[in-house]
Design an enzyme around this catalytic site. Structure first.
Site, short mmCIF file in Angstrom:
data_model
loop_
_atom_site.label_atom_id
_atom_site.label_comp_id
_atom_site.label_asym_id
_atom_site.label_seq_id
_atom_site.Cartn_x
_atom_site.Cartn_y
_atom_site.Cartn_z
N GLU A 171 -73.53 5.31 7.19
CA GLU A 171 -72.01 5.01 6.81
C GLU A 171 -71.93 4.22 5.13
O GLU A 171 -70.90 4.17 4.15
CB GLU A 171 -71.62 4.77 8.18
CG GLU A 171 -71.27 5.38 8.78
CD GLU A 171 -71.27 7.13 8.48
OE1 GLU A 171 -70.54 7.11 7.86
OE2 GLU A 171 -71.48 7.94 10.10
N HIS B 141 -72.59 6.66 2.94
CA HIS B 141 -71.49 7.53 2.18
C HIS B 141 -70.43 6.70 1.10
O HIS B 141 -69.89 6.88 0.51
CB HIS B 141 -71.00 8.26 4.00
CG HIS B 141 -71.32 8.77 3.99
ND1 HIS B 141 -71.99 10.63 3.19
CD2 HIS B 141 -71.71 9.06 5.45
CE1 HIS B 141 -71.97 11.39 3.99
NE2 HIS B 141 -72.52 10.57 5.31
#
Length: 493
Positions: A259, A262
């Protein structure tokens, strides 16, 4: 104000509404009390309908037509290209359908959570049926003559055709199935995963320290817990989530780094272009390439664990584990694993192929929703040699269908392929990249990715961006070479 600037002013209002909707979605998944769903569904559907109405209005179309008639430079032409594509698709979809889809996805989320907790597909199946009908209708409005799944796929990857996704998945399957079989037959004994119980509080402290170690700016984000980890936000506020298993801290480490990848892409988008296409990501293939690059090429590398293990030891009891043992533990093959987000780097793609095939059959009407558990289990047995013990660890494990995100899954494998291609290019251009990773120095990699990928927003199409960053067209060669070299070394092939 010129016609181009007037168009941007209208478009920015739409972007700001969408970003507000993202925050409402984040809140629903992370913090909102369960009882808030009926109101939240109405709030989100109203924002979706309003932004859709603004995008498809006569006023906006006139502004777009006028801007297209201007003498535009390359960046302005790219902006207008993206807005035109978005308008042309949206204008074909009635606003009441947009509102219904948004409301249904909000209502589906708590039903999915309940169904997963009870391991009961029948509870969730009616919501899936409704969302499938709505998404088929949506695709039919956009292009009644096209494969509806291809239309849906283009929402997530607008410039690589579905045929490319199919070809990549086939190439990966043909290369990885025999490699996995060879690795399974190897008598190599890799170090076991971390042994013991690791409290969630300790793992959260480690997750925060890991984000800091990698260069995540605390003033522009936050980390929370979610049943299905995700990242969302803007270049000013990019949030991440993770989850914890007390007997397996590697799972949280991997999802946190994933994550982070991202989020660092989102944060790398140009701030001055916020609200415009140049301040938006290129698509989910590119977005997923960033998360997979950091998770796998960095976070599962030997160099990373040589430098990172002391940080882990500050927060968890690692005993006398060596960096080599930690590296092996982070790269164990788990062909018997039934959970996609816990899958190893290679068998992961079998999970994607399975979902892709089921989605295509569902959208085409060749598979009944009630038969999904049976089809899922059969494909798990065919591709991975295992059968889920329950719907919770089978067809209910992913959140995507509750979001109505049919067509999303292929971008995971496309992103993994692109991650290998980008990392190979970065390794050529950044002196001693492996040594920098071992020393916990990530600035050079951040800077390269920002310069070659993040800073361009949607200026380039996907294939143009890949060519710009790597000097070659999109190819699976780098991923296959990387997988064979890395796991061949680990397993002594």
């Amino acid at each position: 104000m010129g016609d181009y600037e007037a168009l941007l002013e209208q478009y920015k209002r739409i972007s700001y509404l969408r970003d507000a909707n993202q925050v409402l979605s984040w809140d629903q998944e992370v913090m909102m009390p369960e009882g808030g769903t009926p109101a939240r569904a109405k709030q989100r559907s109203a924002i979706s309908a309003t932004s859709h109405d603004l995008l498809t209005s006569e006023e906006f179309e006139s502004a777009l037509d006028a801007a297209e008639a201007e003498d535009l430079d390359a960046e302005q032409a790219a902006v207008v290209r993206e807005i035109r594509r978005e308008f042309d698709r949206a204008a074909k979809v009635p606003s009441d359908l947009v509102e219904r889809i948004s409301e249904e996805t909000s209502n589906a989320l708590p039903v999915w959570k309940e169904a997963k907790a009870e391991s009961d597909w029948e509870t969730f199946a009616p919501k899936v049926e409704t969302l499938l009908e709505l998404k088929r209708e949506y695709a039919n409005h956009i292009d009644p003559d096209a494969d509806p799944y291809a239309v849906l796929f283009a929402d997530y990857e607008p410039y690589l055709p579905l045929e490319t996704a199919e070809a990549v998945l086939e190439e990966l399957r043909d290369a990885l199935v025999p490699l996995i079989e060879e690795l399974k037959a190897s008598d190599a004994a890799l170090a076991a995963p971390f042994d013991g119980e690791f409290p969630e509080a300790n793992q959260m402290a480690l997750s925060k320290a890991t984000l800091d170690y990698l260069g995540y700016p605390e003033e522009h984000g936050r980390i929370d817990v979610a049943p299905h980890p995700f990242s969302t936000g803007t270049q000013f506020d990019a949030r991440v989530t993770t989850r914890f298993k007390e007997d397996d801290p590697v799972d949280a480490i991997g999802s946190t780094i994933h994550e982070f990848g991202h989020a660092t892409y989102t944060l790398g988008l140009p701030k001055e272009a916020y609200g415009t296409p140049l301040g938006q990501h290129r698509g989910l293939t590119v977005h997923e390439s960033q998360s997979r690059l950091w998770e796998n090429h960095v976070g599962r590398s030997k160099a990373f664990w040589n430098g990172y293990l002391p940080l882990v030891a500050e927060h968890l009891d690692t005993g006398d584990m060596t960096p080599r043992e930690a590296y092996e533990a982070a790269n164990q093959l788990y062909p018997e694993n039934r959970i996609r987000v816990e899958a190893d780097e290679l068998t992961y793609h079998m999970h994607i192929i399975l979902r892709f095939e089921i989605e295509r059959d569902l959208i085409a009407g060749d598979l009944a929703v009630e038969d999904v558990p049976e089809a899922w289990n059969a494909k798990m047995e065919e591709y991975l040699g295992v059968t889920p013990d329950s719907d919770a660890e089978g067809c209910l494990q992913d959140i995507h269908w509750a979001h109505g995100s049919f067509g999303y899954f292929p971008t995971y494998s496309l992103g993994s392929v692109l991650a290998a291609q980008l990392y190979a290019a970065a390794s050529e251009e950044i002196e001693n990249l492996e040594g920098k990773i071992e020393n916990g120095e990530f600035d050079a990699l951040h800077a390269w990715l920002t310069e070659e990928v993040h800073s361009h927003g949607t200026r380039y199409t996907t294939d143009e961006l890949i060519e710009h960053a790597t000097g070659e067209s999109f190819t699976a060669k780098h991923f296959i070479d990387y997988a064979e070299a890395k796991f061949g070394d680990l397993y002594g092939l």
